[in-house]
Design a protein around this motif. Structure first.
Motif, PDB file in Angstrom:
ATOM      1  N   ASN A   1       0.834  -1.201   0.000  1.00  0.00           N
ATOM      2  CA  ASN A   1       0.000   0.000   0.000  1.00  0.00           C
ATOM      3  C   ASN A   1       0.871   1.254   0.000  1.00  0.00           C
ATOM      4  O   ASN A   1       2.019   1.219   0.446  1.00  0.00           O
ATOM      5  CB  ASN A   1      -0.934   0.006   1.217  1.00  0.00           C
ATOM      6  N   ASP A   2       0.311   2.365  -0.468  1.00  0.00           N
ATOM      7  CA  ASP A   2       1.082   3.599  -0.601  1.00  0.00           C
ATOM      8  C   ASP A   2       1.077   4.463   0.653  1.00  0.00           C
ATOM      9  O   ASP A   2       1.678   5.540   0.654  1.00  0.00           O
ATOM     10  CB  ASP A   2       0.526   4.440  -1.767  1.00  0.00           C
ATOM     11  N   ASP A   3       0.407   4.013   1.719  1.00  0.00           N
ATOM     12  CA  ASP A   3       0.256   4.868   2.899  1.00  0.00           C
ATOM     13  C   ASP A   3       1.440   4.805   3.851  1.00  0.00           C
ATOM     14  O   ASP A   3       1.443   5.500   4.876  1.00  0.00           O
ATOM     15  CB  ASP A   3      -1.039   4.518   3.646  1.00  0.00           C
ATOM     16  N   ALA A   4       2.439   3.993   3.543  1.00  0.00           N
ATOM     17  CA  ALA A   4       3.603   3.901   4.435  1.00  0.00           C
ATOM     18  C   ALA A   4       4.851   3.584   3.616  1.00  0.00           C
ATOM     19  O   ALA A   4       4.915   2.543   2.955  1.00  0.00           O
ATOM     20  CB  ALA A   4       3.384   2.824   5.491  1.00  0.00           C
ATOM     21  N   ALA A   5       5.822   4.487   3.684  1.00  0.00           N
ATOM     22  CA  ALA A   5       7.068   4.265   2.947  1.00  0.00           C
ATOM     23  C   ALA A   5       7.949   3.247   3.637  1.00  0.00           C
ATOM     24  O   ALA A   5       8.733   2.538   2.997  1.00  0.00           O
ATOM     25  CB  ALA A   5       7.814   5.587   2.791  1.00  0.00           C
ATOM     26  N   THR A   6       7.834   3.164   4.954  1.00  0.00           N
ATOM     27  CA  THR A   6       8.668   2.245   5.736  1.00  0.00           C
ATOM     28  C   THR A   6       7.776   1.473   6.704  1.00  0.00           C
ATOM     29  O   THR A   6       7.793   1.715   7.928  1.00  0.00           O
ATOM     30  CB  THR A   6       9.755   3.014   6.510  1.00  0.00           C
ATOM     31  N   PRO A   7       6.994   0.523   6.204  1.00  0.00           N
ATOM     32  CA  PRO A   7       6.057  -0.202   7.080  1.00  0.00           C
ATOM     33  C   PRO A   7       6.737  -0.983   8.185  1.00  0.00           C
ATOM     34  O   PRO A   7       6.172  -1.167   9.268  1.00  0.00           O
ATOM     35  CB  PRO A   7       5.320  -1.128   6.109  1.00  0.00           C
ATOM     36  N   GLU A   8       7.977  -1.411   7.938  1.00  0.00           N
ATOM     37  CA  GLU A   8       8.678  -2.167   8.981  1.00  0.00           C
ATOM     38  C   GLU A   8       8.935  -1.323  10.226  1.00  0.00           C
ATOM     39  O   GLU A   8       9.092  -1.858  11.335  1.00  0.00           O
ATOM     40  CB  GLU A   8      10.000  -2.738   8.457  1.00  0.00           C
ATOM     41  N   ALA A   9       8.953   0.005  10.062  1.00  0.00           N
ATOM     42  CA  ALA A   9       9.135   0.887  11.223  1.00  0.00           C
ATOM     43  C   ALA A   9       7.941   0.769  12.167  1.00  0.00           C
ATOM     44  O   ALA A   9       8.103   0.783  13.392  1.00  0.00           O
ATOM     45  CB  ALA A   9       9.314   2.330  10.768  1.00  0.00           C
ATOM     46  N   ALA A  10       6.745   0.632  11.604  1.00  0.00           N
ATOM     47  CA  ALA A  10       5.550   0.460  12.428  1.00  0.00           C
ATOM     48  C   ALA A  10       5.610  -0.867  13.175  1.00  0.00           C
ATOM     49  O   ALA A  10       5.256  -0.945  14.358  1.00  0.00           O
ATOM     50  CB  ALA A  10       4.293   0.534  11.561  1.00  0.00           C
ATOM     51  N   LEU A  11       6.052  -1.913  12.502  1.00  0.00           N
ATOM     52  CA  LEU A  11       6.166  -3.230  13.134  1.00  0.00           C
ATOM     53  C   LEU A  11       7.154  -3.189  14.299  1.00  0.00           C
ATOM     54  O   LEU A  11       6.870  -3.702  15.394  1.00  0.00           O
ATOM     55  CB  LEU A  11       6.607  -4.269  12.109  1.00  0.00           C
ATOM     56  N   VAL A  12       8.301  -2.578  14.077  1.00  0.00           N
ATOM     57  CA  VAL A  12       9.307  -2.470  15.141  1.00  0.00           C
ATOM     58  C   VAL A  12       8.779  -1.606  16.287  1.00  0.00           C
ATOM     59  O   VAL A  12       8.954  -1.928  17.463  1.00  0.00           O
ATOM     60  CB  VAL A  12      10.627  -1.898  14.583  1.00  0.00           C
ATOM     61  N   GLY A  13       8.082  -0.520  15.951  1.00  0.00           N
ATOM     62  CA  GLY A  13       7.547   0.353  16.981  1.00  0.00           C
ATOM     63  C   GLY A  13       6.531  -0.321  17.876  1.00  0.00           C
ATOM     64  O   GLY A  13       6.442  -0.028  19.070  1.00  0.00           O
ATOM     65  N   ALA A  14       5.765  -1.243  17.302  1.00  0.00           N
ATOM     66  CA  ALA A  14       4.714  -1.924  18.067  1.00  0.00           C
ATOM     67  C   ALA A  14       5.240  -3.088  18.887  1.00  0.00           C
ATOM     68  O   ALA A  14       4.501  -3.663  19.686  1.00  0.00           O
ATOM     69  CB  ALA A  14       3.630  -2.416  17.111  1.00  0.00           C
ATOM     70  N   THR A  15       6.513  -3.446  18.716  1.00  0.00           N
ATOM     71  CA  THR A  15       7.049  -4.631  19.388  1.00  0.00           C
ATOM     72  C   THR A  15       8.294  -4.364  20.239  1.00  0.00           C
ATOM     73  O   THR A  15       8.514  -5.051  21.239  1.00  0.00           O
ATOM     74  CB  THR A  15       7.383  -5.726  18.359  1.00  0.00           C
ATOM     75  N   ALA A  16       9.101  -3.390  19.871  1.00  0.00           N
ATOM     76  CA  ALA A  16      10.383  -3.191  20.557  1.00  0.00           C
ATOM     77  C   ALA A  16      10.228  -2.771  22.008  1.00  0.00           C
ATOM     78  O   ALA A  16      11.124  -3.007  22.825  1.00  0.00           O
ATOM     79  CB  ALA A  16      11.233  -2.155  19.807  1.00  0.00           C
ATOM     80  N   GLY A  17       9.098  -2.176  22.354  1.00  0.00           N
ATOM     81  CA  GLY A  17       8.890  -1.753  23.731  1.00  0.00           C
ATOM     82  C   GLY A  17       8.259  -2.806  24.614  1.00  0.00           C
ATOM     83  O   GLY A  17       8.040  -2.577  25.800  1.00  0.00           O
ATOM     84  N   ARG A  18       7.965  -3.951  24.045  1.00  0.00           N
ATOM     85  CA  ARG A  18       7.331  -5.030  24.817  1.00  0.00           C
ATOM     86  C   ARG A  18       8.394  -5.922  25.461  1.00  0.00           C
ATOM     87  O   ARG A  18       9.511  -6.040  24.964  1.00  0.00           O
ATOM     88  CB  ARG A  18       6.429  -5.872  23.914  1.00  0.00           C
ATOM     89  N   VAL A  19       8.008  -6.577  26.534  1.00  0.00           N
ATOM     90  CA  VAL A  19       8.925  -7.455  27.265  1.00  0.00           C
ATOM     91  C   VAL A  19       8.930  -8.836  26.625  1.00  0.00           C
ATOM     92  O   VAL A  19       7.862  -9.420  26.397  1.00  0.00           O
ATOM     93  CB  VAL A  19       8.492  -7.564  28.743  1.00  0.00           C
ATOM     94  N   PRO A  20      10.091  -9.398  26.307  1.00  0.00           N
ATOM     95  CA  PRO A  20      10.141 -10.747  25.742  1.00  0.00           C
ATOM     96  C   PRO A  20       9.394 -11.746  26.620  1.00  0.00           C
ATOM     97  O   PRO A  20       9.441 -11.669  27.849  1.00  0.00           O
ATOM     98  CB  PRO A  20      11.647 -11.052  25.707  1.00  0.00           C
ATOM     99  N   GLY A  21       8.713 -12.677  25.976  1.00  0.00           N
ATOM    100  CA  GLY A  21       7.932 -13.661  26.701  1.00  0.00           C
ATOM    101  C   GLY A  21       6.494 -13.259  26.896  1.00  0.00           C
ATOM    102  O   GLY A  21       5.639 -14.089  27.189  1.00  0.00           O
ATOM    103  N   SER A  22       6.195 -11.945  26.717  1.00  0.00           N
ATOM    104  CA  SER A  22       4.844 -11.447  26.965  1.00  0.00           C
ATOM    105  C   SER A  22       4.025 -11.299  25.685  1.00  0.00           C
ATOM    106  O   SER A  22       2.847 -10.956  25.755  1.00  0.00           O
ATOM    107  CB  SER A  22       4.911 -10.090  27.668  1.00  0.00           C
ATOM    108  N   PHE A  23       4.640 -11.555  24.522  1.00  0.00           N
ATOM    109  CA  PHE A  23       3.928 -11.298  23.272  1.00  0.00           C
ATOM    110  C   PHE A  23       4.520 -12.124  22.137  1.00  0.00           C
ATOM    111  O   PHE A  23       5.607 -12.684  22.255  1.00  0.00           O
ATOM    112  CB  PHE A  23       4.014  -9.811  22.910  1.00  0.00           C
ATOM    113  N   THR A  24       3.777 -12.193  21.040  1.00  0.00           N
ATOM    114  CA  THR A  24       4.313 -12.715  19.787  1.00  0.00           C
ATOM    115  C   THR A  24       4.133 -11.630  18.726  1.00  0.00           C
ATOM    116  O   THR A  24       3.449 -10.628  18.950  1.00  0.00           O
ATOM    117  CB  THR A  24       3.585 -13.998  19.326  1.00  0.00           C
ATOM    118  N   TYR A  25       4.727 -11.836  17.571  1.00  0.00           N
ATOM    119  CA  TYR A  25       4.667 -10.827  16.515  1.00  0.00           C
ATOM    120  C   TYR A  25       3.421 -10.982  15.649  1.00  0.00           C
ATOM    121  O   TYR A  25       3.181 -10.163  14.757  1.00  0.00           O
ATOM    122  CB  TYR A  25       5.927 -10.893  15.649  1.00  0.00           C
ATOM    123  N   LYS A  26       2.622 -12.010  15.899  1.00  0.00           N
ATOM    124  CA  LYS A  26       1.358 -12.178  15.196  1.00  0.00           C
ATOM    125  C   LYS A  26       0.256 -11.450  15.959  1.00  0.00           C
ATOM    126  O   LYS A  26       0.361 -11.230  17.163  1.00  0.00           O
ATOM    127  CB  LYS A  26       1.020 -13.664  15.070  1.00  0.00           C
TER     128      LYS A  26
END
Length: 347
Positions: free
Chosen positions: A164-189
């Protein structure tokens, strides 16, 4: 996290398929003006450092920091060097998730292979297939296989399909939604990414991406969520996070023990001090949900340690003041991603 006197090796017994953990790095190469590596706390500080609002770095940082559970801080850098060259200078710094902007396909492959040699870094990048909606499933699968082939077996690289054209760097959103979480408390799905909309692919094409270990963004039950969260090598991303967390924290705790103890004697007592530091990390990993509970007792973590005594160590190791007789094992907790529920209806 410098642990110069401690080396921790971790391996699988069998192959398997901090406000948060890690600091993202947004980097761009081949620039006319160098902006040195710096760690920033918010988007205004990114702008103040020299990345104007129209720059690729600013927009990627904005997409990253827009997310819920964003990390406490990020790192940014612009360099006249290529990202591949830049990594040689900054690989020892404390960033974890790399977002490399403006790289060619060839350089992305080189970056991925370089990141694979580390024990604490991950590389997130986005991919797409031109005119995917008009392609047959067979044509789409051929194109996807061509994208994946250079990255085969790499378990520290995540490919995020987005067209889609609404995000030039979609992986930045993915990293932003996960990097602040504590390992073991979440999955990437099942993660919702602000600013992104689901891809316009058929279910069969989404399954092709899933089979290829490429993550994407879909609609399910009226919600927008990420699909299966695996590295391109086939490992679950949260498994890599969990194992890295254990490895890094054991190294850190043992290094701290050495730094704060006047002398750790080459005795059974000294060896027990090191073992206890290791057990402390494994115990914490169990509480975090990284390590599974024991089958016979859900209140105890499925981990164990084995440290050789002084007399079991070779004389030459003792003479060199080197101890490498400690081992640990643990069982990963994992997560439920797919569910089948069987039922009957009585009439």
């Amino acid at each position: 996290m410098n642990t110069r006197d401690v080396k921790v090796n971790i391996s699988d017994i069998k192959p398997i398929g901090s406000a948060g953990f890690g600091m993202p790095l947004i980097a761009i190469g081949n620039q006319e003006v160098d902006i040195p590596y710096v760690e920033r706390l918010d988007i205004d500080e990114v702008a103040a450092k020299g990345f104007n609002k129209e720059s690729a770095v600013y927009k990627a940082a904005q997409a990253l920091l827009l997310q819920d559970n964003k990390p406490e801080k990020i790192a940014v850098q612009a360099s006249a060097k290529t990202i591949s060259e830049l990594l040689k200078d900054i690989k020892a710094k404390d960033w974890r998730q790399l977002i490399a902007l403006g790289v060619t396909n060839e350089e992305a492959i080189a970056i991925a292979k370089d990141i694979e040699t580390t024990s604490d870094k991950m590389y997130f990048t986005s991919v797409t297939v031109e005119n995917a909606e008009t392609l047959s499933d067979e044509e789409f699968e051929t194109a996807v296989k061509a994208i994946c082939k250079p990255f085969e077996g790499l378990n520290r690289t995540v490919l995020f399909y987005y067209d889609n054209d609404d995000a030039a760097t979609p992986e930045a959103a993915l990293v932003g939604a996960t990097a602040g979480r504590v390992p073991g408390s979440f999955t990437y799905k099942f993660k919702t990414l602000k600013g992104l909309t689901p891809v316009k692919l058929s279910e069969s094409k989404i399954k092709i991406l899933e089979k290829a270990n490429i993550l994407t963004y879909v609609e399910a039950a009226g919600d927008y969520i990420t699909s299966e969260g695996k590295t391109i090598g086939g490992e679950y991303i949260d498994v890599i996070d969990g194992k890295d967390w254990v490895l890094q924290n054991i190294a850190y705790k043992v290094q701290k023990l050495k730094n704060t103890t006047p002398k750790i004697g080459y005795t059974n007592i000294g060896i027990t001090q090191i073992e206890n530091a290791t057990i402390g990390v494994l115990s914490e990993a169990f509480r975090m949900g990284i390590i599974a509970p024991k089958k016979e007792n859900n209140d105890i973590g499925a981990y164990s340690t084995s440290f050789k005594t002084r007399n079991e160590m070779p004389a030459e190791k003792r003479a060199e003041r080197e101890y490498d007789g400690g081992t640990f094992t643990f069982e990963l907790a994992g997560a439920i991603h797919k569910t089948t529920i069987n039922g009957t209806v009585s009439v």
